[in-house]
Design a protein around this motif. Structure first.
Motif, PDB file in Angstrom:
ATOM      1  N   MET A   1       6.596   8.371 -11.907  1.00 16.14           N
ATOM      2  CA  MET A   1       5.346   8.031 -12.548  1.00 16.14           C
ATOM      3  C   MET A   1       5.512   7.762 -14.035  1.00 16.14           C
ATOM      4  O   MET A   1       4.942   6.810 -14.524  1.00 16.14           O
ATOM      5  CB  MET A   1       4.347   9.157 -12.269  1.00 16.14           C
ATOM      6  N   PRO A   2       6.257   8.576 -14.782  1.00 12.42           N
ATOM      7  CA  PRO A   2       6.403   8.290 -16.209  1.00 12.42           C
ATOM      8  C   PRO A   2       6.973   6.895 -16.470  1.00 12.42           C
ATOM      9  O   PRO A   2       6.546   6.217 -17.404  1.00 12.42           O
ATOM     10  CB  PRO A   2       7.362   9.370 -16.719  1.00 12.42           C
ATOM     11  N   GLN A   3       7.904   6.466 -15.631  1.00 11.13           N
ATOM     12  CA  GLN A   3       8.486   5.146 -15.818  1.00 11.13           C
ATOM     13  C   GLN A   3       7.444   4.055 -15.616  1.00 11.13           C
ATOM     14  O   GLN A   3       7.447   3.052 -16.319  1.00 11.13           O
ATOM     15  CB  GLN A   3       9.665   4.902 -14.863  1.00 11.13           C
ATOM     16  N   LEU A   4       6.555   4.234 -14.658  1.00  8.32           N
ATOM     17  CA  LEU A   4       5.520   3.236 -14.380  1.00  8.32           C
ATOM     18  C   LEU A   4       4.572   3.096 -15.558  1.00  8.32           C
ATOM     19  O   LEU A   4       4.198   1.986 -15.942  1.00  8.32           O
ATOM     20  CB  LEU A   4       4.743   3.614 -13.120  1.00  8.32           C
ATOM     21  N   VAL A   5       4.194   4.218 -16.142  1.00  6.68           N
ATOM     22  CA  VAL A   5       3.318   4.191 -17.308  1.00  6.68           C
ATOM     23  C   VAL A   5       4.060   3.593 -18.498  1.00  6.68           C
ATOM     24  O   VAL A   5       3.535   2.761 -19.230  1.00  6.68           O
ATOM     25  CB  VAL A   5       2.807   5.608 -17.639  1.00  6.68           C
ATOM     26  N   ALA A   6       5.308   3.993 -18.663  1.00  8.21           N
ATOM     27  CA  ALA A   6       6.089   3.562 -19.819  1.00  8.21           C
ATOM     28  C   ALA A   6       6.348   2.060 -19.843  1.00  8.21           C
ATOM     29  O   ALA A   6       6.416   1.468 -20.912  1.00  8.21           O
ATOM     30  CB  ALA A   6       7.413   4.316 -19.877  1.00  8.21           C
ATOM     31  N   VAL A   7       6.487   1.452 -18.688  1.00  9.51           N
ATOM     32  CA  VAL A   7       6.735   0.001 -18.687  1.00  9.51           C
ATOM     33  C   VAL A   7       5.452  -0.788 -18.827  1.00  9.51           C
ATOM     34  O   VAL A   7       5.474  -2.011 -18.840  1.00  9.51           O
ATOM     35  CB  VAL A   7       7.531  -0.469 -17.444  1.00  9.51           C
ATOM     36  N   GLY A   8       4.329  -0.092 -18.947  1.00  9.53           N
ATOM     37  CA  GLY A   8       3.079  -0.752 -19.259  1.00  9.53           C
ATOM     38  C   GLY A   8       2.233  -1.178 -18.074  1.00  9.53           C
ATOM     39  O   GLY A   8       1.350  -2.016 -18.215  1.00  9.53           O
ATOM     40  N   LEU A   9       2.475  -0.592 -16.909  1.00 13.54           N
ATOM     41  CA  LEU A   9       1.659  -0.949 -15.756  1.00 13.54           C
ATOM     42  C   LEU A   9       0.241  -0.416 -15.925  1.00 13.54           C
ATOM     43  O   LEU A   9       0.033   0.654 -16.489  1.00 13.54           O
ATOM     44  CB  LEU A   9       2.259  -0.373 -14.471  1.00 13.54           C
ATOM     45  N   SER A  10      -0.725  -1.168 -15.431  1.00 15.42           N
ATOM     46  CA  SER A  10      -2.120  -0.730 -15.463  1.00 15.42           C
ATOM     47  C   SER A  10      -2.330   0.351 -14.404  1.00 15.42           C
ATOM     48  O   SER A  10      -1.466   0.586 -13.555  1.00 15.42           O
ATOM     49  CB  SER A  10      -3.039  -1.912 -15.172  1.00 15.42           C
ATOM     50  N   ALA A  11      -3.499   0.982 -14.442  1.00 19.03           N
ATOM     51  CA  ALA A  11      -3.815   2.008 -13.451  1.00 19.03           C
ATOM     52  C   ALA A  11      -3.790   1.427 -12.043  1.00 19.03           C
ATOM     53  O   ALA A  11      -3.318   2.069 -11.103  1.00 19.03           O
ATOM     54  CB  ALA A  11      -5.168   2.637 -13.749  1.00 19.03           C
ATOM     55  N   VAL A  12      -4.278   0.206 -11.889  1.00 17.78           N
ATOM     56  CA  VAL A  12      -4.270  -0.440 -10.574  1.00 17.78           C
ATOM     57  C   VAL A  12      -2.832  -0.652 -10.105  1.00 17.78           C
ATOM     58  O   VAL A  12      -2.487  -0.378  -8.949  1.00 17.78           O
ATOM     59  CB  VAL A  12      -5.022  -1.786 -10.619  1.00 17.78           C
ATOM     60  N   GLU A  13      -1.971  -1.113 -11.004  1.00 13.74           N
ATOM     61  CA  GLU A  13      -0.566  -1.358 -10.651  1.00 13.74           C
ATOM     62  C   GLU A  13       0.173  -0.063 -10.345  1.00 13.74           C
ATOM     63  O   GLU A  13       0.978  -0.011  -9.413  1.00 13.74           O
ATOM     64  CB  GLU A  13       0.131  -2.122 -11.778  1.00 13.74           C
ATOM     65  N   VAL A  14      -0.106   0.985 -11.116  1.00 16.00           N
ATOM     66  CA  VAL A  14       0.493   2.293 -10.841  1.00 16.00           C
ATOM     67  C   VAL A  14       0.042   2.773  -9.466  1.00 16.00           C
ATOM     68  O   VAL A  14       0.842   3.231  -8.655  1.00 16.00           O
ATOM     69  CB  VAL A  14       0.131   3.327 -11.927  1.00 16.00           C
ATOM     70  N   GLY A  15      -1.242   2.628  -9.198  1.00 13.95           N
ATOM     71  CA  GLY A  15      -1.773   3.009  -7.894  1.00 13.95           C
ATOM     72  C   GLY A  15      -1.113   2.263  -6.757  1.00 13.95           C
ATOM     73  O   GLY A  15      -0.782   2.845  -5.719  1.00 13.95           O
ATOM     74  N   ASP A  16      -0.916   0.964  -6.941  1.00  8.06           N
ATOM     75  CA  ASP A  16      -0.237   0.162  -5.914  1.00  8.06           C
ATOM     76  C   ASP A  16       1.174   0.677  -5.664  1.00  8.06           C
ATOM     77  O   ASP A  16       1.611   0.787  -4.518  1.00  8.06           O
ATOM     78  CB  ASP A  16      -0.186  -1.309  -6.322  1.00  8.06           C
ATOM     79  N   GLU A  17       1.883   0.984  -6.728  1.00 14.90           N
ATOM     80  CA  GLU A  17       3.260   1.484  -6.587  1.00 14.90           C
ATOM     81  C   GLU A  17       3.300   2.834  -5.879  1.00 14.90           C
ATOM     82  O   GLU A  17       4.220   3.114  -5.120  1.00 14.90           O
ATOM     83  CB  GLU A  17       3.930   1.606  -7.958  1.00 14.90           C
ATOM     84  N   LEU A  18       2.302   3.674  -6.145  1.00 16.61           N
ATOM     85  CA  LEU A  18       2.275   5.023  -5.573  1.00 16.61           C
ATOM     86  C   LEU A  18       1.442   5.106  -4.296  1.00 16.61           C
ATOM     87  O   LEU A  18       1.288   6.187  -3.727  1.00 16.61           O
ATOM     88  CB  LEU A  18       1.731   6.017  -6.606  1.00 16.61           C
ATOM     89  N   HIS A  19       0.893   3.969  -3.887  1.00 14.48           N
ATOM     90  CA  HIS A  19       0.071   3.895  -2.668  1.00 14.48           C
ATOM     91  C   HIS A  19      -1.165   4.778  -2.743  1.00 14.48           C
ATOM     92  O   HIS A  19      -1.494   5.490  -1.788  1.00 14.48           O
ATOM     93  CB  HIS A  19       0.899   4.214  -1.421  1.00 14.48           C
ATOM     94  N   VAL A  20      -1.820   4.755  -3.912  1.00 11.72           N
ATOM     95  CA  VAL A  20      -3.095   5.432  -4.102  1.00 11.72           C
ATOM     96  C   VAL A  20      -4.048   4.448  -4.776  1.00 11.72           C
ATOM     97  O   VAL A  20      -3.627   3.412  -5.296  1.00 11.72           O
ATOM     98  CB  VAL A  20      -2.967   6.718  -4.955  1.00 11.72           C
ATOM     99  N   SER A  21      -5.329   4.779  -4.800  1.00 14.57           N
ATOM    100  CA  SER A  21      -6.293   3.889  -5.441  1.00 14.57           C
ATOM    101  C   SER A  21      -6.241   4.063  -6.960  1.00 14.57           C
ATOM    102  O   SER A  21      -5.539   4.925  -7.500  1.00 14.57           O
ATOM    103  CB  SER A  21      -7.700   4.160  -4.922  1.00 14.57           C
ATOM    104  N   GLU A  22      -7.030   3.241  -7.648  1.00  8.40           N
ATOM    105  CA  GLU A  22      -7.029   3.249  -9.110  1.00  8.40           C
ATOM    106  C   GLU A  22      -7.464   4.598  -9.689  1.00  8.40           C
ATOM    107  O   GLU A  22      -6.870   5.089 -10.650  1.00  8.40           O
ATOM    108  CB  GLU A  22      -7.962   2.147  -9.616  1.00  8.40           C
TER     109      GLU A  22
END
Length: 56
Positions: A1-22
């Motif tokens: 998760m820290p890497q996803l936030v650090a590379v600048g992904l939006s909440a929607v994109e982080v959710g997609d990567e982690l298979h959860v909603s926004e």
């Protein structure tokens, strides 16, 4: 998760990567920032870069 936030992904994109909603993605991000005592995602990204979490 820290890497996803650090590379600048939006909440929607982080959710997609982690298979959860926004909404859970936003909550997880907020929780991460609180635990790291960071004011915002930019500070978290700087910390991740300094810690070598972003790769080369």
């Amino acid at each position: 998760m820290p890497q996803l936030v650090a590379v600048g992904l939006s909440a929607v994109e982080v959710g997609d990567e982690l298979h959860v909603s926004e909404r859970p993605a936003k909550r997880m991000t907020a929780s991460l920032l609180r635990k790291l005592r960071m004011a915002n995602r930019t500070e978290a990204a700087a910390l991740a870069g300094h810690a070598g979490l972003l790769g080369a």
